[in-house]
Design an enzyme around this catalytic site. Structure first.
Site, PDB file in Angstrom:
ATOM      1  N   GLY A  13      21.411  83.996  37.079  1.00 34.29           N
ATOM      2  CA  GLY A  13      20.524  83.304  37.665  1.00 34.29           C
ATOM      3  C   GLY A  13      19.513  82.381  36.894  1.00 34.29           C
ATOM      4  O   GLY A  13      19.626  82.587  35.606  1.00 34.29           O
ATOM      5  N   LEU A  15      16.234  82.795  35.948  1.00 31.20           N
ATOM      6  CA  LEU A  15      15.417  83.903  35.052  1.00 31.20           C
ATOM      7  C   LEU A  15      16.309  84.364  34.104  1.00 31.20           C
ATOM      8  O   LEU A  15      16.106  84.374  32.620  1.00 31.20           O
ATOM      9  CB  LEU A  15      14.889  85.031  35.774  1.00 31.20           C
ATOM     10  CG  LEU A  15      14.184  86.141  35.023  1.00 31.20           C
ATOM     11  CD1 LEU A  15      13.009  85.415  33.916  1.00 31.20           C
ATOM     12  CD2 LEU A  15      13.469  87.275  35.358  1.00 31.20           C
ATOM     13  N   ASP A  39      28.256  94.730  37.998  1.00 30.22           N
ATOM     14  CA  ASP A  39      27.625  94.901  39.338  1.00 30.22           C
ATOM     15  C   ASP A  39      26.640  96.088  39.329  1.00 30.22           C
ATOM     16  O   ASP A  39      26.960  97.330  38.943  1.00 30.22           O
ATOM     17  CB  ASP A  39      28.981  95.142  40.324  1.00 30.22           C
ATOM     18  CG  ASP A  39      28.368  95.621  41.612  1.00 30.22           C
ATOM     19  OD1 ASP A  39      27.137  95.763  42.039  1.00 30.22           O
ATOM     20  OD2 ASP A  39      29.354  95.877  42.533  1.00 30.22           O
ATOM     21  N   ALA A  71      19.026  90.828  41.804  1.00 26.72           N
ATOM     22  CA  ALA A  71      18.223  90.811  43.248  1.00 26.72           C
ATOM     23  C   ALA A  71      19.186  89.829  44.250  1.00 26.72           C
ATOM     24  O   ALA A  71      19.849  88.988  43.918  1.00 26.72           O
ATOM     25  CB  ALA A  71      17.061  90.445  43.041  1.00 26.72           C
ATOM     26  N   THR A  73      18.188  87.868  47.007  1.00 28.67           N
ATOM     27  CA  THR A  73      17.004  87.025  47.128  1.00 28.67           C
ATOM     28  C   THR A  73      17.079  86.035  48.363  1.00 28.67           C
ATOM     29  O   THR A  73      16.291  85.057  48.644  1.00 28.67           O
ATOM     30  CB  THR A  73      16.702  86.160  45.794  1.00 28.67           C
ATOM     31  OG1 THR A  73      17.722  85.195  45.459  1.00 28.67           O
ATOM     32  CG2 THR A  73      16.431  87.193  44.641  1.00 28.67           C
ATOM     33  N   ASP A 113       6.429  89.337  44.959  1.00 30.27           N
ATOM     34  CA  ASP A 113       5.102  89.389  45.856  1.00 30.27           C
ATOM     35  C   ASP A 113       5.463  89.952  47.164  1.00 30.27           C
ATOM     36  O   ASP A 113       4.528  90.041  48.256  1.00 30.27           O
ATOM     37  CB  ASP A 113       4.492  88.142  45.831  1.00 30.27           C
ATOM     38  CG  ASP A 113       5.521  86.855  46.472  1.00 30.27           C
ATOM     39  OD1 ASP A 113       6.621  86.733  45.761  1.00 30.27           O
ATOM     40  OD2 ASP A 113       5.164  86.225  47.408  1.00 30.27           O
ATOM     41  N   TYR A 136      13.824  91.538  52.981  1.00 28.81           N
ATOM     42  CA  TYR A 136      13.745  91.551  51.623  1.00 28.81           C
ATOM     43  C   TYR A 136      12.775  92.283  50.862  1.00 28.81           C
ATOM     44  O   TYR A 136      12.850  92.976  49.868  1.00 28.81           O
ATOM     45  CB  TYR A 136      13.581  89.857  51.222  1.00 28.81           C
ATOM     46  CG  TYR A 136      13.342  89.668  49.715  1.00 28.81           C
ATOM     47  CD1 TYR A 136      14.381  89.828  49.054  1.00 28.81           C
ATOM     48  CD2 TYR A 136      12.425  88.885  49.565  1.00 28.81           C
ATOM     49  CE1 TYR A 136      14.248  89.741  47.378  1.00 28.81           C
ATOM     50  CE2 TYR A 136      12.032  88.690  48.113  1.00 28.81           C
ATOM     51  CZ  TYR A 136      12.886  88.898  46.969  1.00 28.81           C
ATOM     52  OH  TYR A 136      12.819  88.783  45.971  1.00 28.81           O
ATOM     53  N   LYS A 140      12.904  95.291  48.402  1.00 35.73           N
ATOM     54  CA  LYS A 140      12.508  95.412  46.967  1.00 35.73           C
ATOM     55  C   LYS A 140      11.628  96.532  46.682  1.00 35.73           C
ATOM     56  O   LYS A 140      11.470  97.169  45.491  1.00 35.73           O
ATOM     57  CB  LYS A 140      11.739  93.911  46.727  1.00 35.73           C
ATOM     58  CG  LYS A 140      12.825  92.734  46.591  1.00 35.73           C
ATOM     59  CD  LYS A 140      13.685  92.824  45.389  1.00 35.73           C
ATOM     60  CE  LYS A 140      12.931  92.741  44.261  1.00 35.73           C
ATOM     61  NZ  LYS A 140      13.815  92.509  42.963  1.00 35.73           N
ATOM     62  N   TRP A 161       7.110  82.821  43.379  1.00 35.62           N
ATOM     63  CA  TRP A 161       7.394  81.389  43.562  1.00 35.62           C
ATOM     64  C   TRP A 161       7.956  80.843  42.453  1.00 35.62           C
ATOM     65  O   TRP A 161       7.379  79.937  41.639  1.00 35.62           O
ATOM     66  CB  TRP A 161       5.807  80.722  43.715  1.00 35.62           C
ATOM     67  CG  TRP A 161       5.212  81.081  44.971  1.00 35.62           C
ATOM     68  CD1 TRP A 161       5.560  81.875  45.791  1.00 35.62           C
ATOM     69  CD2 TRP A 161       4.369  79.989  45.605  1.00 35.62           C
ATOM     70  NE1 TRP A 161       4.442  81.586  47.119  1.00 35.62           N
ATOM     71  CE2 TRP A 161       3.881  80.400  46.889  1.00 35.62           C
ATOM     72  CE3 TRP A 161       3.748  78.733  45.259  1.00 35.62           C
ATOM     73  CZ2 TRP A 161       3.096  79.934  47.953  1.00 35.62           C
ATOM     74  CZ3 TRP A 161       3.029  78.205  46.403  1.00 35.62           C
ATOM     75  CH2 TRP A 161       2.663  78.737  47.421  1.00 35.62           C
TER      76      TRP A 161
END
Length: 304
Positions: A13, A15, A39, A71, A73, A113, A136, A140, A161
């Protein structure tokens, strides 16, 4: 400063890609496998991955640490597939934390958030009680609980964000619309703090060095976002400006005019005070970071 060996589940991803890039600049040996390779819901795969990390660290004279960027997302899709979202966002961190505890490897777990309801009007502190309103967010939050209750030496880092190189994100979507000559309507009643993944990666690696170097924060939950706050509408205008497009082509609308299966938080601003108090470097202001991202050749915003 510790020489790090870092395992990044979810490494394919945006990040994960920036953790690899920033890690290379800091002499950190980063392995960032995608979900097909590692995984997080598979105890066997996680045990093998963490064991390889420990062996690598020992052989290279480094200190091992896991930064979990894996994650589910897809916020709207999670409303229809909460079981799958729970597997990745809650069961996965539980497995990771258990293995990290058994191998005595510190774990940094990235959260969101969305664990908050979004109905506040002052920045959320790390100890503000969660109150998620989406599948979601619930999954989380469950992942956070699993990590903190695991006995692992672990820290939760919430962010918001997020945008970066690769994958779909708001900045790349706005850049594409700008290049196509579109005049988008963007919600102006949701507030948050845009966060460039390169800056977030830098912050996470700084925290990893603190954790492995004897200056670990006492708080086990921290917030790390770009500085300041804005709305999606103002954010979109800034993207247009960076590309030399007329920002007045972007028009404001309300959340009610743009309904989604999962309700979006009206207020997503996270307080970075605890991050600063831990002696960690605050991320730069969001507008400054956006300019740096647009100037980065990797972003390839033109033609997005």
């Amino acid at each position: 400063m510790s020489r790090l060996a870092v395992l990044v589940p979810g490494g394919s991803g945006q990040l994960g890609k920036d953790l690899s890039a920033v890690g290379a600049e800091r002499d950190a040996a980063v392995r960032a496998p995608g979900s097909a390779e590692l995984d997080v819901t598979s105890p066997g795969a996680v045990l093998e991955g963490v064991s390889q990390l420990v062996d690598q660290a020992r052989a290279e004279g480094r200190v091992p640490v896991v930064i979990n960027a894996a994650a589910y997302t897809a916020v709207d899709a999670a409303e229809e597939d909460e079981h799958r979202a729970f597997a990745v966002n809650a069961d996965g961190p539980r497995v990771l934390a258990a293995v990290c505890a058994s191998r005595r490897v510190p774990l940094l777990h990235v959260s969101t958030d969305y664990v908050f309801g979004g109905d506040g009007d002052v920045p959320y502190e790390p100890d503000t009680p969660p109150g998620p309103r989406t599948a979601y967010g619930r999954t989380k939050a469950a992942g956070e609980d699993a990590v903190l209750g695991s006995g692992a030496r672990a820290w939760i880092v919430r962010t918001a964000w997020v945008y970066g190189v690769g994958g779909g994100n708001f900045v790349r979507t706005m850049a594409r619309l700008a290049s196509e000559g579109a005049n988008p309507s963007v919600v102006d009643d949701q507030r948050g703090s845009p966060t460039w993944t390169a800056d977030l990666a830098s912050g996470l690696l700084e925290l990893a060095s603190a954790v492995t170097g004897g200056t670990a924060p006492e708080r086990r939950v921290l917030h790390c976002t770009g500085g300041g706050e804005t709305t999606w509408y103002e954010f979109a205008r800034a993207v247009f400006e960076e590309l030399g497009a007329d920002p007045d082509r972007v028009s404001p609308c309300t959340t009610a005019e743009y309904p989604r299966p999962a309700p979006r938080p009206a207020y997503s601003v996270l307080s970075n005070a605890a991050w600063r108090e831990a002696g960690l470097t605050p991320l730069r202001p969001w507008r400054e970071a956006l300019s740096a991202f647009a100037a980065d050749p990797r972003s390839a915003l033109v033609g997005s």
